[in-house]
Scaffold this motif. Structure first.
Motif, PDB file in Angstrom:
ATOM      1  N   ARG A   1       0.806  -1.220   0.000  1.00 55.37           N
ATOM      2  CA  ARG A   1       0.000   0.000   0.000  1.00 55.37           C
ATOM      3  C   ARG A   1       0.841   1.274   0.000  1.00 55.37           C
ATOM      4  O   ARG A   1       0.304   2.376   0.055  1.00 55.37           O
TER       5      ARG A   1
ATOM      6  N   ASP B   1       8.672  -7.053   2.778  1.00 54.92           N
ATOM      7  CA  ASP B   1       8.154  -7.610   1.530  1.00 54.92           C
ATOM      8  C   ASP B   1       7.707  -6.465   0.623  1.00 54.92           C
ATOM      9  O   ASP B   1       6.944  -5.594   1.036  1.00 54.92           O
TER      10      ASP B   1
ATOM     11  N   ARG C   1       3.436 -13.696 -10.362  1.00 51.84           N
ATOM     12  CA  ARG C   1       2.427 -14.617 -10.888  1.00 51.84           C
ATOM     13  C   ARG C   1       3.131 -15.580 -11.835  1.00 51.84           C
ATOM     14  O   ARG C   1       4.257 -15.335 -12.259  1.00 51.84           O
TER      15      ARG C   1
ATOM     16  N   SER D   1       4.918 -16.463  -5.909  1.00 47.68           N
ATOM     17  CA  SER D   1       3.813 -15.808  -5.222  1.00 47.68           C
ATOM     18  C   SER D   1       2.488 -16.217  -5.867  1.00 47.68           C
ATOM     19  O   SER D   1       2.391 -16.310  -7.094  1.00 47.68           O
TER      20      SER D   1
ATOM     21  N   SER E   1      -2.333 -10.861   2.657  1.00 49.62           N
ATOM     22  CA  SER E   1      -3.685 -10.450   3.101  1.00 49.62           C
ATOM     23  C   SER E   1      -4.156 -11.283   4.290  1.00 49.62           C
ATOM     24  O   SER E   1      -5.255 -11.862   4.272  1.00 49.62           O
TER      25      SER E   1
ATOM     26  N   GLN F   1      -7.749  -8.138   3.908  1.00 45.01           N
ATOM     27  CA  GLN F   1      -7.736  -6.720   3.538  1.00 45.01           C
ATOM     28  C   GLN F   1      -8.472  -5.849   4.550  1.00 45.01           C
ATOM     29  O   GLN F   1      -9.027  -4.810   4.218  1.00 45.01           O
TER      30      GLN F   1
ATOM     31  N   LYS G   1     -13.926  -3.974  11.841  1.00 44.88           N
ATOM     32  CA  LYS G   1     -14.454  -2.656  11.472  1.00 44.88           C
ATOM     33  C   LYS G   1     -15.579  -2.712  10.441  1.00 44.88           C
ATOM     34  O   LYS G   1     -16.006  -1.673   9.951  1.00 44.88           O
TER      35      LYS G   1
ATOM     36  N   SER H   1     -11.345   3.270   6.294  1.00 44.70           N
ATOM     37  CA  SER H   1     -10.699   2.282   5.422  1.00 44.70           C
ATOM     38  C   SER H   1     -10.411   2.879   4.064  1.00 44.70           C
ATOM     39  O   SER H   1     -11.250   3.557   3.487  1.00 44.70           O
ATOM     40  N   ARG H   2      -9.202   2.639   3.588  1.00 43.46           N
ATOM     41  CA  ARG H   2      -8.881   2.951   2.197  1.00 43.46           C
ATOM     42  C   ARG H   2      -9.038   1.664   1.375  1.00 43.46           C
ATOM     43  O   ARG H   2      -9.451   1.697   0.233  1.00 43.46           O
ATOM     44  N   ALA H   3      -8.709   0.541   2.002  1.00 44.91           N
ATOM     45  CA  ALA H   3      -8.756  -0.734   1.288  1.00 44.91           C
ATOM     46  C   ALA H   3     -10.155  -0.986   0.722  1.00 44.91           C
ATOM     47  O   ALA H   3     -10.320  -1.528  -0.365  1.00 44.91           O
TER      48      ALA H   3
ATOM     49  N   ARG I   1      -2.159   0.348   7.365  1.00 43.64           N
ATOM     50  CA  ARG I   1      -2.155   1.670   6.732  1.00 43.64           C
ATOM     51  C   ARG I   1      -1.691   2.735   7.712  1.00 43.64           C
ATOM     52  O   ARG I   1      -1.228   3.796   7.303  1.00 43.64           O
TER      53      ARG I   1
ATOM     54  N   ASN J   1      -1.279  -5.033  15.195  1.00 45.51           N
ATOM     55  CA  ASN J   1      -1.072  -6.305  14.498  1.00 45.51           C
ATOM     56  C   ASN J   1       0.193  -7.029  14.969  1.00 45.51           C
ATOM     57  O   ASN J   1       0.199  -8.246  15.128  1.00 45.51           O
TER      58      ASN J   1
HETATM   59  N1  LIG Z   1       1.835 -11.692  -3.646  1.00 43.08           N
HETATM   60  C1  LIG Z   1       0.761 -10.988  -3.869  1.00 43.08           C
HETATM   61  O1  LIG Z   1       0.141 -11.038  -4.939  1.00 43.08           O
HETATM   62  C2  LIG Z   1       0.279 -10.075  -2.780  1.00 43.08           C
HETATM   63  C3  LIG Z   1      -1.013  -9.516  -2.855  1.00 43.08           C
HETATM   64  C4  LIG Z   1      -1.427  -8.705  -1.812  1.00 43.08           C
HETATM   65  C5  LIG Z   1      -0.583  -8.445  -0.743  1.00 43.08           C
HETATM   66  N2  LIG Z   1       0.681  -8.959  -0.711  1.00 43.08           N
HETATM   67  C6  LIG Z   1       1.610  -8.671   0.402  1.00 43.08           C
HETATM   68  O2  LIG Z   1       0.951  -8.899   1.652  1.00 43.08           O
HETATM   69  C7  LIG Z   1       0.960  -7.696   2.419  1.00 43.08           C
HETATM   70  C8  LIG Z   1      -0.268  -7.633   3.276  1.00 43.08           C
HETATM   71  O3  LIG Z   1      -1.456  -7.634   2.451  1.00 43.08           O
HETATM   72  P1  LIG Z   1      -2.716  -6.756   2.855  1.00 43.08           P
HETATM   73  O4  LIG Z   1      -2.344  -5.319   2.924  1.00 43.08           O
HETATM   74  O5  LIG Z   1      -3.841  -7.135   1.981  1.00 43.08           O
HETATM   75  O6  LIG Z   1      -2.936  -7.311   4.345  1.00 43.08           O
HETATM   76  P2  LIG Z   1      -4.194  -7.331   5.305  1.00 43.08           P
HETATM   77  O7  LIG Z   1      -3.629  -7.340   6.675  1.00 43.08           O
HETATM   78  O8  LIG Z   1      -5.148  -8.403   4.930  1.00 43.08           O
HETATM   79  O9  LIG Z   1      -4.924  -5.921   5.047  1.00 43.08           O
HETATM   80  C9  LIG Z   1      -4.281  -4.725   5.421  1.00 43.08           C
HETATM   81  C10 LIG Z   1      -5.305  -3.611   5.484  1.00 43.08           C
HETATM   82  O10 LIG Z   1      -6.294  -3.902   6.467  1.00 43.08           O
HETATM   83  C11 LIG Z   1      -6.560  -2.755   7.258  1.00 43.08           C
HETATM   84  N3  LIG Z   1      -6.016  -3.053   8.597  1.00 43.08           N
HETATM   85  C12 LIG Z   1      -4.871  -3.730   8.895  1.00 43.08           C
HETATM   86  N4  LIG Z   1      -4.710  -3.820  10.208  1.00 43.08           N
HETATM   87  C13 LIG Z   1      -5.764  -3.209  10.772  1.00 43.08           C
HETATM   88  C14 LIG Z   1      -6.164  -3.003  12.111  1.00 43.08           C
HETATM   89  N5  LIG Z   1      -5.436  -3.449  13.128  1.00 43.08           N
HETATM   90  N6  LIG Z   1      -7.343  -2.344  12.343  1.00 43.08           N
HETATM   91  C15 LIG Z   1      -8.099  -1.893  11.331  1.00 43.08           C
HETATM   92  N7  LIG Z   1      -7.763  -2.066  10.018  1.00 43.08           N
HETATM   93  C16 LIG Z   1      -6.614  -2.721   9.751  1.00 43.08           C
HETATM   94  C17 LIG Z   1      -5.820  -1.606   6.585  1.00 43.08           C
HETATM   95  O11 LIG Z   1      -6.607  -1.053   5.537  1.00 43.08           O
HETATM   96  P3  LIG Z   1      -7.711   0.062   5.773  1.00 43.08           P
HETATM   97  O12 LIG Z   1      -7.348   0.841   6.979  1.00 43.08           O
HETATM   98  O13 LIG Z   1      -7.696   0.844   4.521  1.00 43.08           O
HETATM   99  O14 LIG Z   1      -9.000  -0.704   5.966  1.00 43.08           O
HETATM  100  C18 LIG Z   1      -4.659  -2.316   5.949  1.00 43.08           C
HETATM  101  O15 LIG Z   1      -4.071  -1.615   4.875  1.00 43.08           O
HETATM  102  C19 LIG Z   1       1.091  -6.582   1.376  1.00 43.08           C
HETATM  103  O16 LIG Z   1       1.587  -5.379   1.904  1.00 43.08           O
HETATM  104  C20 LIG Z   1       2.050  -7.210   0.391  1.00 43.08           C
HETATM  105  O17 LIG Z   1       3.387  -7.094   0.865  1.00 43.08           O
HETATM  106  C21 LIG Z   1       1.105  -9.775  -1.713  1.00 43.08           C
END
Ligand SMILES: NC(=O)c1ccc[n+]([C@@H]2O[C@H](COP(=O)([O-])OP(=O)(O)OC[C@H]3O[C@@H](n4cnc5c(N)ncnc54)[C@H](OP(=O)(O)O)[C@@H]3O)[C@@H](O)[C@H]2O)c1
Length: 336
Positions: free
Chosen positions: A30, A63, A137, A166, A223, A227, A233, A244-246, A301, A309
């Protein structure tokens, strides 16, 4: 409630590589990412604050990917690392997605693209080597033999230490095929896989995890909080109840905000109460307790989210609690 002062992330071994890396990895997807509504999820200043907070908790695994923020993520990491001892960090990046609209060779894992992209990654990170290079991919246009030969060359040249694949779910056989070719040729095989895996997306629990176990691969799920869905929330009736931005992605609602997932969330809330943790911490702890998982990639974020976390590392779930969460959503698990 567990907080960050109690957290000192431990090292875990990355599969059979012998490399010791953090039990929770930090993801930078992000960084510089624009939402469909035109908002940037994480800017440079916030990105550096997040890296500082991760480092302060003992985190050492970053990462990234060359397409995150169109290269901004790697540049910002490189700037942050400039004041630090690079040797102390494990850095993973990825190649695959097309970067020039009018150039078909700027996508995939053909040798021209991969070699060029790795050079650019090293420039942006301002480092001589990557600890781990993932193919982001699978590219059906490049044969597994070509791919593994190219990747092996990068390892032999010292520009890359280890190889990862990945996603590729549910195509476990593609990783298996590539590793069999690498083995028979004496080339470097994949040592790590990075699939999507969290309490509501469990597709890899079939062949994929079994394949990873067979080859001794590290499994680093992305993820891990769906996400943000697994953070509490989102409300069954009211939808999003916090920031949330996600959620500005159009696919998010369809993929995550389902009755079945909210039923699972009810059980997550119950277990979270029992262990005096938040739903996010409990969902991460469940993943850490899953057999075959090496280290989830934690995203956040804001610094508050990240601190919440990372404190998941201190949470212990009983076998019964792990089982209740596991059983709260029944398979089979179609792709989200
Ligand atoms: N290989 C691949 O294709 C691939 C794909 C995706 C990700 N990744 C890797 O995996 C990492 C993690 O993925 P992800 O960002 O999707 O992880 P995630 O932990 O599932 O989602 C993260 C999002 O959830 C929300 N969040 C996280 N912790 C929170 C909390 N404690 N309270 C409230 N909201 C919270 C935030 O978004 P909001 O605040 O906007 O809701 C944050 O940006 C990425 O940074 C990347 O390095 C890899």
């Amino acid at each position: 409630m567990t907080d960050l002062e109690d957290v000192d992330l431990e090292f875990v071994q990355l599969g059979e590589t012998g490399l010791q890396t953090s039990e929770l990895q930090f993801g930078t997807w992000r960084f510089g990412k624009e939402t469909e509504a035109g908002n940037v999820e994480i800017d440079e200043e916030r990105g550096h604050e997040l890296l500082d907070a991760y480092e302060a908790a003992g985190g050492r695994f970053i990462d990234t990917a060359d397409v995150y923020g169109n290269g901004k993520a790697e540049r910002w990491i490189g700037d942050w690392l400039a004041d630090r001892d690079r040797e102390r960090y494990t850095i993973a990046s990825k190649v695959y997605w097309q970067i020039r609209e009018d150039d078909p060779n700027s996508r995939g894992t053909n040798r021209k693209n991969v070699r060029h992209r790795v050079e650019r990654i090293l420039d942006r990170l301002d480092t001589d080597y990557l600890d781990l290079l993932y193919i982001h991919r699978w590219d059906d246009q490049t044969s597994a033999r070509e791919l593994m030969k190219t990747l092996n060359g990068l390892v032999e040249s010292g520009k890359v230490h280890y190889l990862g694949a990945s996603t590729l779910r549910p195509n476990a056989w593609k990783v298996a095929k590539a590793n069999e070719i690498a083995r028979s040729e004496g080339w470097e095989p994949f040592s790590v896989v990075q699939p999507r895996y969290n309490l509501v997306d469990r597709e890899i629990e079939g062949d994929y995890l079994e394949m990873a176990r067979h080859y001794g691969l590290a499994v680093c799920p992305w993820s891990p909080l769906g996400q943000g869905f697994l953070t509490g929330k989102y409300d069954r009736e009211d939808g999003l109840t916090g920031q949330s931005r996600a959620a500005e992605s159009s696919r998010f609602e369809e993929a995550y905000l389902t009755e079945e997932n909210f039923d699972l969330h009810d059980e997550l809330d119950a277990v979270a109460d029992e262990v005096d943790a938040t739903p996010a911490q409990t969902a991460l702890a469940w993943l850490v307790h899953r057999d075959g998982v090496t280290a989830p990639i934690v995203g956040a974020r804001t610094v508050d989210q990240l601190e919440e976390n990372l404190a998941a590392a201190t949470i212990d779930l009983s076998d019964d609690q792990v089982d209740r969460l596991t059983e709260a959503k029944q398979g089979p698990y179609p792709g989200l």
